[in-house]
Design a protein around this motif. Sequence first.
Motif, mmCIF file in Angstrom:
data_model
loop_
_atom_site.group_PDB
_atom_site.id
_atom_site.type_symbol
_atom_site.label_atom_id
_atom_site.label_comp_id
_atom_site.label_asym_id
_atom_site.label_seq_id
_atom_site.Cartn_x
_atom_site.Cartn_y
_atom_site.Cartn_z
ATOM 1 N N SER A 1 31.568 19.375 21.024
ATOM 2 C CA SER A 1 32.824 20.217 20.979
ATOM 3 C C SER A 1 33.913 20.025 20.216
ATOM 4 O O SER A 1 34.294 18.681 19.641
ATOM 5 C CB SER A 1 33.067 20.031 22.403
ATOM 6 N N VAL A 2 33.834 20.956 19.630
ATOM 7 C CA VAL A 2 35.163 21.331 18.819
ATOM 8 C C VAL A 2 36.487 22.024 18.779
ATOM 9 O O VAL A 2 36.949 22.270 18.217
ATOM 10 C CB VAL A 2 34.180 21.755 17.067
ATOM 11 N N THR A 3 36.484 22.261 19.748
ATOM 12 C CA THR A 3 37.980 23.332 20.412
ATOM 13 C C THR A 3 38.519 22.431 20.256
ATOM 14 O O THR A 3 40.290 23.526 20.237
ATOM 15 C CB THR A 3 37.172 23.811 21.869
ATOM 16 N N ARG A 4 39.033 21.442 20.159
ATOM 17 C CA ARG A 4 40.010 20.400 19.739
ATOM 18 C C ARG A 4 41.157 21.187 18.324
ATOM 19 O O ARG A 4 41.905 20.601 18.439
ATOM 20 C CB ARG A 4 40.526 19.449 20.538
ATOM 21 N N TYR A 5 39.694 21.073 17.565
ATOM 22 C CA TYR A 5 40.150 20.652 16.454
ATOM 23 C C TYR A 5 40.734 22.680 16.145
ATOM 24 O O TYR A 5 40.110 23.450 16.205
ATOM 25 C CB TYR A 5 39.601 20.672 14.986
ATOM 26 N N GLU A 6 42.000 23.091 16.013
ATOM 27 C CA GLU A 6 42.726 23.889 15.522
ATOM 28 C C GLU A 6 41.979 25.106 14.418
ATOM 29 O O GLU A 6 41.622 26.073 15.011
ATOM 30 C CB GLU A 6 43.910 23.318 14.642
ATOM 31 N N THR B 1 30.545 25.662 13.121
ATOM 32 C CA THR B 1 31.751 25.800 14.839
ATOM 33 C C THR B 1 32.569 26.917 15.148
ATOM 34 O O THR B 1 33.089 26.864 16.042
ATOM 35 C CB THR B 1 32.813 24.432 14.367
ATOM 36 N N GLY C 1 32.600 27.023 18.914
ATOM 37 C CA GLY C 1 33.072 26.286 19.555
ATOM 38 C C GLY C 1 32.600 25.020 20.050
ATOM 39 O O GLY C 1 32.988 23.381 20.018
ATOM 40 N N GLU C 2 31.308 24.818 19.035
ATOM 41 C CA GLU C 2 30.496 23.784 18.983
ATOM 42 C C GLU C 2 29.849 23.597 17.469
ATOM 43 O O GLU C 2 29.183 24.368 16.814
ATOM 44 C CB GLU C 2 29.148 24.034 20.370
#
Length: 132
Positions: free
Chosen positions: A105-110, A118, A121-122
């Motif tokens: 998961s990469v959604t925490r990156y703005e 990405t 969201g992944e």
Amino acid sequence: GTLVAPNPAGASPSYARHIRFLDMLGLNDPEIARRRTVPRHLPYQTVPGHAKGDGRYVLERKPDYIIAGPSNGSDIRRARTLSEYELSRIRDFNSEYRLKTVRISVTRYERFREYSETKSGEMIFTYYERAK
């Protein structure tokens, strides 16, 4: 004691100081950097900093993980660099390493939506793990 052999050995070793790294392009590895006879098999070898490699040497070091391709990894059969090309042709590599993929998961990156890898969201991370 984990040994990771990536192509992109820039940021990862700086942030993960508890892990040992083997730079498959030889920028940070004296053995690969000093390789004298460097065969040309791939167009990507003309990119500065991407000419060298040594698949046999990488395999002899027995890394726990190998990250072929870019930083998110790729299947070694789509080799871009010399180490990948040579590894993919060594029988022991195919019996000693297993291809793995994980979704991160990469959604925490703005800015995750700005990159095709990405946008969903992944990020799919591909690597090889040495069979124990």
